[in-house]
Scaffold this active site. Structure first.
Site, mmCIF file in Angstrom:
data_model
loop_
_atom_site.group_PDB
_atom_site.id
_atom_site.type_symbol
_atom_site.label_atom_id
_atom_site.label_comp_id
_atom_site.label_asym_id
_atom_site.label_seq_id
_atom_site.Cartn_x
_atom_site.Cartn_y
_atom_site.Cartn_z
ATOM 1 N N PRO A 108 0.820 -1.211 0.000
ATOM 2 C CA PRO A 108 0.000 0.000 0.000
ATOM 3 C C PRO A 108 0.857 1.265 0.000
ATOM 4 O O PRO A 108 1.879 1.328 0.685
ATOM 5 C CB PRO A 108 -0.790 -0.103 1.308
ATOM 6 C CG PRO A 108 0.070 -0.947 2.197
ATOM 7 C CD PRO A 108 0.825 -1.897 1.298
ATOM 8 N N GLY A 109 0.466 2.253 -0.789
ATOM 9 C CA GLY A 109 1.147 3.548 -0.776
ATOM 10 C C GLY A 109 0.155 4.626 -0.399
ATOM 11 O O GLY A 109 0.133 5.132 0.724
ATOM 12 N N ARG A 110 -0.725 4.932 -1.364
ATOM 13 C CA ARG A 110 -1.732 5.980 -1.194
ATOM 14 C C ARG A 110 -2.539 5.832 0.104
ATOM 15 O O ARG A 110 -2.818 6.834 0.770
ATOM 16 C CB ARG A 110 -2.701 5.912 -2.375
ATOM 17 C CG ARG A 110 -3.736 7.013 -2.441
ATOM 18 C CD ARG A 110 -4.843 6.640 -3.439
ATOM 19 N NE ARG A 110 -4.312 6.188 -4.701
ATOM 20 C CZ ARG A 110 -4.003 6.988 -5.724
ATOM 21 N NH1 ARG A 110 -4.243 8.274 -5.641
ATOM 22 N NH2 ARG A 110 -3.507 6.481 -6.826
ATOM 23 N N ARG A 152 -2.349 15.787 -10.309
ATOM 24 C CA ARG A 152 -3.303 14.685 -10.483
ATOM 25 C C ARG A 152 -4.609 15.111 -11.147
ATOM 26 O O ARG A 152 -5.173 14.373 -11.945
ATOM 27 C CB ARG A 152 -3.588 13.999 -9.147
ATOM 28 C CG ARG A 152 -2.368 13.249 -8.598
ATOM 29 C CD ARG A 152 -2.711 12.380 -7.403
ATOM 30 N NE ARG A 152 -3.612 11.306 -7.729
ATOM 31 C CZ ARG A 152 -4.898 11.282 -7.466
ATOM 32 N NH1 ARG A 152 -5.466 12.276 -6.806
ATOM 33 N NH2 ARG A 152 -5.641 10.262 -7.835
ATOM 34 N N CYS A 189 0.376 29.086 -16.157
ATOM 35 C CA CYS A 189 -0.125 29.550 -17.445
ATOM 36 C C CYS A 189 -0.719 28.412 -18.255
ATOM 37 O O CYS A 189 -0.201 28.045 -19.317
ATOM 38 C CB CYS A 189 1.001 30.226 -18.222
ATOM 39 S SG CYS A 189 1.362 31.817 -17.510
ATOM 40 N N GLU A 190 -1.782 27.803 -17.708
ATOM 41 C CA GLU A 190 -2.472 26.698 -18.375
ATOM 42 C C GLU A 190 -3.932 26.766 -17.951
ATOM 43 O O GLU A 190 -4.221 26.842 -16.751
ATOM 44 C CB GLU A 190 -1.965 25.336 -17.863
ATOM 45 C CG GLU A 190 -0.543 25.005 -18.155
ATOM 46 C CD GLU A 190 -0.332 24.393 -19.531
ATOM 47 O OE1 GLU A 190 -1.299 23.879 -20.120
ATOM 48 O OE2 GLU A 190 0.809 24.466 -20.012
ATOM 49 N N TYR A 224 1.147 11.171 -4.084
ATOM 50 C CA TYR A 224 1.236 11.546 -5.495
ATOM 51 C C TYR A 224 0.983 13.038 -5.740
ATOM 52 O O TYR A 224 0.501 13.423 -6.802
ATOM 53 C CB TYR A 224 0.286 10.672 -6.343
ATOM 54 C CG TYR A 224 0.541 9.192 -6.142
ATOM 55 C CD1 TYR A 224 1.702 8.610 -6.642
ATOM 56 C CD2 TYR A 224 -0.343 8.396 -5.413
ATOM 57 C CE1 TYR A 224 1.964 7.265 -6.435
ATOM 58 C CE2 TYR A 224 -0.083 7.049 -5.197
ATOM 59 C CZ TYR A 224 1.078 6.491 -5.711
ATOM 60 O OH TYR A 224 1.343 5.163 -5.495
HETATM 61 C C1 LIG Z 1 2.274 2.303 -7.382
HETATM 62 C C2 LIG Z 1 2.529 0.939 -6.901
HETATM 63 C C3 LIG Z 1 2.086 0.573 -5.625
HETATM 64 C C4 LIG Z 1 1.302 1.475 -4.719
HETATM 65 O O1 LIG Z 1 0.071 1.856 -5.240
HETATM 66 P P1 LIG Z 1 -0.938 2.683 -4.300
HETATM 67 O O2 LIG Z 1 -2.077 2.949 -5.215
HETATM 68 O O3 LIG Z 1 -0.240 3.920 -3.877
HETATM 69 O O4 LIG Z 1 -1.284 1.799 -3.163
HETATM 70 C C5 LIG Z 1 2.388 -0.707 -5.179
HETATM 71 N N1 LIG Z 1 3.098 -1.562 -5.951
HETATM 72 C C6 LIG Z 1 3.540 -1.233 -7.189
HETATM 73 C C7 LIG Z 1 4.304 -2.206 -7.964
HETATM 74 C C8 LIG Z 1 3.272 0.028 -7.696
HETATM 75 O O5 LIG Z 1 3.694 0.339 -8.918
#
Ligand SMILES: *Cc1c(COP(=O)(O)O)cnc(C)c1O
Length: 466
Positions: free
Chosen positions: A320-322, A363, A394-395, A424
């Site tokens: 997990p990232g987001r 985004r 300027c967009e 992100y």
């Molecule tokens: C981007 C990515 C993630 C994380 O995605 P999230 O939407 O931020 O959870 C995990 N694994 C891989 C391989 C990715 O490219």
């Protein structure tokens, strides 16, 4: 709280220009708790606070625009994944937002860290993350990046092409190392937000196709290479996903590959990674799952499928990232100009221009992402007005929040906060129009600390050696 002076006819007119998912707020000052970090809230004067600090203090101390991270909230989200997925490995996807402090926090909460460039790897190492708990991704890792990873002793390298098998094998031989590798596969599942397409063709740059047969060949090539230790299969199906259906289809196809490989070679691979992509709430329309709500079904799917295929359950991991970095931070801007733009039929829209824009959050322009916003520096008794928060670039497409109701008296000098901005945004920031990138500050127990300082025009000019 109501605004009795707002006529019903105005409601109807204003609301008719808003997208269907955006309801007219009964109190334009109110925060929707699901969009904000645990320790964020407004006081009686309508001033946004986080973890004991007001946005006015933050703006005074570090200026605007700025990214504000609720440290306890980010740690709590990391811990929630570690707890819900106990027995699995959880890797924080550093690309969502990485700096040494955040890498250290997630490591302290029991997570590993995923990186996808030498730069991200350097940050994780600088933070003191155990290299064995770092995974290296990327569809085009350079020889230098692979050498750096082997030198550091990263725990796994996720292989993405036949060129890479050859290149990594050669470098490993040179350096007399035997890296642990996983093979990134494409399952034909491509998931985005509320939907997924199980029949999507695999016309994209990442991974090896299961259906096309290259995944099986890549596994064999890694297995046969004396300098590569093949540990398992990796699948990542997309981002901002709200249900477990896409993961279910991907897991089924991945485990079938795993079982076929076992049948052909007699080797049961030890590991399986299901990637990341767990969705978060950007607006009232989003209903994300919790780590607990994800873990149950995912465990169930894997166990059922493994027993059906007659293979042992491999060691599992997710990335997990987001879902960790996103909800824990908001972006703070100051309004510079407000313009009323007449729409046809007598309706109008407020264009609220702030001191940042697409250089600090691409985004909205890049994938039509939706966001929410609130006036963060005061409360207002004005009626809600359909508004668009735009930047200073300027967009025409320099939009931060496409549709939101802000109080009709929003004015130059007000602070605007955009929740769910931790992932992100700063990590994808640019210097478009020579705008220096904003700082990232952490707030915890009434203390503001700078994680990344504001860039200056001198930082930018230092690169201009002509
Ligand atoms: C981007 C990515 C993630 C994380 O995605 P999230 O939407 O931020 O959870 C995990 N694994 C891989 C391989 C990715 O490219």
């Amino acid at each position: 709280m109501t605004h009795s002076h707002v006529a019903g006819s105005i409601h109807a007119d204003v609301a008719s220009r808003a997208p269907g998912w955006l309801g007219l707020p009964s109190d334009v000052n109110a925060l929707l708790p699901a969009l904000w970090s645990d320790n964020a809230g407004k006081d009686d004067d309508g001033v946004l606070h986080v973890a004991g600090v007001s946005v006015s203090q933050i703006a005074e101390q570090v200026g605007t625009p700025a990214y504000v991270v609720d440290e306890a909230d980010l740690r709590r989200r990391a811990r929630a994944f570690a707890t819900a997925f106990a027995g699995w490995d959880v890797y924080y996807a550093g690309k969502s937002f990485l700096c040494t402090a955040v890498a250290r926090w997630v490591a302290e909460e029991g997570l590993g860290v995923d990186v996808c460039t030498g730069g991200e790897l350097t940050v994780a190492l600088r933070a003191g993350v155990d290299p064995a708990r770092i995974g290296l991704h990327g569809n085009n890792k350079s020889s230098d990046e692979l050498r750096q990873a082997l030198d550091a002793g990263v725990g796994r390298i996720i292989i993405d092409s036949f060129d890479e098998i050859e290149r990594l094998g050669r470098i490993a031989e040179e350096m007399q190392r035997t890296p642990r590798v996983m093979v990134r596969v494409t399952t034909g599942v491509e998931a985005h937000t509320h939907e997924y397409i199980a029949t999507a063709h695999e016309d994209q740059k990442f991974g090896f196709s299961i259906a096309g047969g290259s995944a099986a060949r890549a596994l064999q090539a890694c297995q046969d290479h004396p300098r590569l230790e093949l540990v398992g299969i990796h699948s990542h199906i997309g981002s901002q996903i709200f249900d477990t259906e896409g993961f279910e289809v991907a897991a089924r196809r991945t485990l079938r590959l795993h079982a076929d490989f076992a049948e052909r070679t007699g080797i049961q691979l030890q590991e399986l990674d299901l990637g990341g992509g767990f969705g978060i709430a950007y607006t009232s329309a989003d209903t994300p799952n919790t780590p607990d709500g994800l873990a149950g079904p995912l465990r169930q799917i894997i166990e059922t499928e493994c027993s059906r295929l007659g293979v042992a359950v491999p060691h599992l991991s997710i990335e997990p990232g987001r879902a960790i970095s996103g909800p824990s931070a908001f972006a703070l801007y100051r309004v510079g100009t407000v313009k009323t733009v007449e729409l046809d039929g007598g309706a109008s829209r407020l264009y609220v221009a702030v001191d940042g824009g697409m250089s600090d959050n691409i985004r909205t322009a890049l994938y039509a992402a939706e966001y929410s916003a609130t006036v963060a520096s005061r409360r207002s008794d004005a009626p809600p007005a359909l508004s668009r928060v735009v930047g200073k670039h300027c967009e025409g497409g320099d939009i931060l929040v496409r549709d939101e109701f802000l109080p009709a008296d929003v004015a130059a000098g007000d602070l605007i906060a955009v929740p769910a901005s931790g992932a992100y945004s700063r990590s994808m920031a640019s210097n478009y129009n020579h705008v220096p990138r904003p700082p990232v500050v952490a707030v915890r127990d009434g203390v503001i600390s700078t994680l990344i300082r504001r860039e200056t025009i001198d930082d930018l000019l230092a690169l201009d050696v002509g």
